[in-house]
Design an enzyme around this catalytic site. Structure first.
Site, short mmCIF file in Angstrom:
data_model
loop_
_atom_site.label_atom_id
_atom_site.label_comp_id
_atom_site.label_asym_id
_atom_site.label_seq_id
_atom_site.Cartn_x
_atom_site.Cartn_y
_atom_site.Cartn_z
N TYR A 83 12.91 60.52 -20.44
CA TYR A 83 11.81 59.89 -21.18
C TYR A 83 11.87 58.53 -21.67
O TYR A 83 10.87 57.71 -21.48
CB TYR A 83 11.59 60.75 -22.52
CG TYR A 83 10.62 60.58 -23.62
CD1 TYR A 83 9.46 60.76 -23.08
CD2 TYR A 83 10.82 59.48 -24.61
CE1 TYR A 83 8.47 60.20 -24.31
CE2 TYR A 83 10.29 59.20 -25.35
CZ TYR A 83 8.81 59.53 -25.31
OH TYR A 83 7.93 59.12 -26.25
N SER A 129 7.33 53.61 -26.91
CA SER A 129 8.26 54.29 -27.66
C SER A 129 9.47 53.34 -27.94
O SER A 129 9.59 52.42 -27.20
CB SER A 129 8.82 55.34 -26.91
OG SER A 129 9.94 55.86 -27.74
#
Length: 351
Positions: free
Chosen positions: A233, A219
Site C-alpha cells: 500500500y 497518503s
C-alpha cells in the site's frame, strides 16, 4: 616632593582616560573586536534570522490553512470526475463538489451504491447538479477497458476537476509474505492503474482548453521512513506522489494544476476506524478542508491537525517513529486475525 606627586597623579589620570578612549573606540570597531565577541554577535544574528523565518512560516501556515480563499472550481470546468465515490473520502468529496455547483461523474465498482449516492446528491442539490455514473472495477478490468469506459463516459463533457480517490488497502495489516497473489495484484491495479489510466483519459480535454485541476489523494505514509505491515500500500502511494509531482511539472505550463494530498488517519472503512475525533476527522470534515487547497500547492496536508501531527512526528528520531508505527500495526494485525478467525468459525457453524 608634593609637586612631583601631583605631576605623577596627573600623568596616571591622563593615561587612564587615554586607555578608556582607546578601549571604547576599539569596541566600536568590529575589525578590532575579540573573537568571543564576534562569535556572540554572529550567533545573535543567526538566531534572529532563524526566529524571523519561523515566524514567517507560522504566519504563512495560518494563512493557507484558515484565511486563504478557495479557488472558484467552476472556472476549471462545469464537471468534476471522482473515483472511489461510493464510500469514505470519495463520497464526501462528491457532495462537497456538488455544493460548489459542479456536476459530477461518479466512478465506482458497485452500480447499486453508485445509484444510491447519485440519488442522494440529486435530492440534496436539485436539478442544478447533474450526475452521471460510470461502473468500473479497477481490480478486474484491463487498462484498455478502463480507458475506453472513461473516454466514452466523459465524451462531450467539460471535465475541469479530477479527483483520483480510488484506493485499496489490506483488510488488516500483515507481513509481506502473508499477502496473497490476488490481493497483491489488486492493490497494484487499483492504486496505480486506476489513477494512471483515468488521468490519461481526462488530460486531453484539459489540454484542449488549457485549464484543469487534478487532485490525487495519497497518503502520509510516503513521508515516513518505513511503513511496515502495509508495504505494498505504501509503495503504491509513493508511486502516486512521484507521479503527481512529475506531471505537475509537465502540465502546469498548460494551465493544469496537479496536486497530491497527504492525509493521515481518516475515519473510513479502509482505516478500520469508525469514530471520528479532532485528530482523526470524518470524511466530511476532511473533504471540507481538502477542497480549500484545490489548485494551489502541488503537495499538501490540507487538514490542519494532520499538519500539526506531521510536524511533531518529524521532530522524533526515525528509530522511535519506526518502532511506534510497527507496534501500532502489529496490534491492528492481532485484532484483524482474531476477527477473521471468529468469522471463519461462524461460517463453519452455518448449515
Amino acid at each position: 616632593m608634593n609637586d612631583k606627586c601631583r605631576q605623577s597623579g596627573m600623568w596616571l589620570i591622563l593615561r587612564g582616560q587615554e586607555s578608556q578612549i582607546h578601549w571604547a573606540s576599539a569596541s566600536d570597531d568590529p575589525s578590532t573586536m575579540e573573537l568571543p565577541d564576534l562569535v556572540l554577535m554572529a550567533a545573535s544574528i543567526l538566531g534572529f534570522i532563524a526566529l524571523c523565518k519561523t515566524l514567517v512560516r507560522l504566519v504563512r501556515w495560518a494563512w493557507t490553512m484558515f484565511l486563504r480563499p478557495p479557488k472558484n472550481l467552476k472556472e476549471y470546468g462545469s464537471w468534476a470526475l471522482v473515483t472511489g465515490s461510493t464510500d469514505g473520502i470519495g463520497k464526501a468529496m462528491a457532495f462537497e463538489l456538488a455544493s460548489k455547483g459542479l456536476s459530477l461523474v461518479l466512478v465506482g465498482r458497485n452500480p447499486c451504491k453508485l445509484e444510491a449516492v447519485s440519488n442522494e446528491i440529486r435530492e440534496r442539490h436539485g436539478e442544478g447538479v447533474e450526475v452521471k455514473n460510470i461502473v468500473i472495477d479497477f481490480a478486474k478490468l484491463s487498462e484498455e477497458e478502463i480507458a475506453r469506459r472513461i473516454d466514452e463516459g466523459i465524451k462531450g463533457m467539460d471535465v475541469g476537476v479530477l479527483v483520483n480517490n480510488v484506493g485499496l488497502a489490506y483488510p488488516y495489516p500483515r507481513f509481506f509474505h502473508e499477502v496473497n497473489l490476488e490481493l497483491m495484484e489488486s492493490v497494484g491495479r487499483v492504486n496505480i492503474g486506476g489513477t494512471t489510466w483515468v488521468t490519461r483519459s481526462v488530460l486531453p480535454g484539459m489540454l484542449k482548453k488549457k485549464k484543469g485541476a487534478i487532485i490525487n489523494i495519497g497518503s502520509a505514509s510516503v513521508w515516513l521512513q518505513s511503513y511496515p505491515l502495509a508495504t505494498l500500500y505504501a509503495a503504491t502511494k509513493a508511486y502516486m506522489a512521484m507521479f503527481s509531482k512529475s506531471i505537475s511539472m509537465e502540465y502546469r505550463q498548460y494551465g493544469i494544476d496537479v496536486q497530491c494530498q497527504f492525509p493521515l488517519l481518516v475515519a473510513t472503512k479502509m482505516t478500520l476506524i469508525k469514530r471520528s475525533s479532532l485528530l482523526i476527522p470524518s470524511p466530511e470534515t476532511f473533504s471540507k478542508a481538502s477542497i480549500r487547497w484545490f489548485g494551489y500547492e502541488h503537495e499538501c496536508t490540507p487538514y490542519w491537525p494532520h499538519s500539526v501531527q506531521w510536524y511533531v512526528s518529524s521532530l522524533l528520531p526515525n528509530a522511535l517513529l519506526d518502532w511506534c508505527v510497527l507496534r501500532y500495526f502489529l496490534g491492528m494485525r492481532t485484532r484483524g486475525q482474531a476477527k477473521e478467525r471468529k468469522k471463519s468459525r461462524v461460517n463453519q457453524q452455518d448449515p
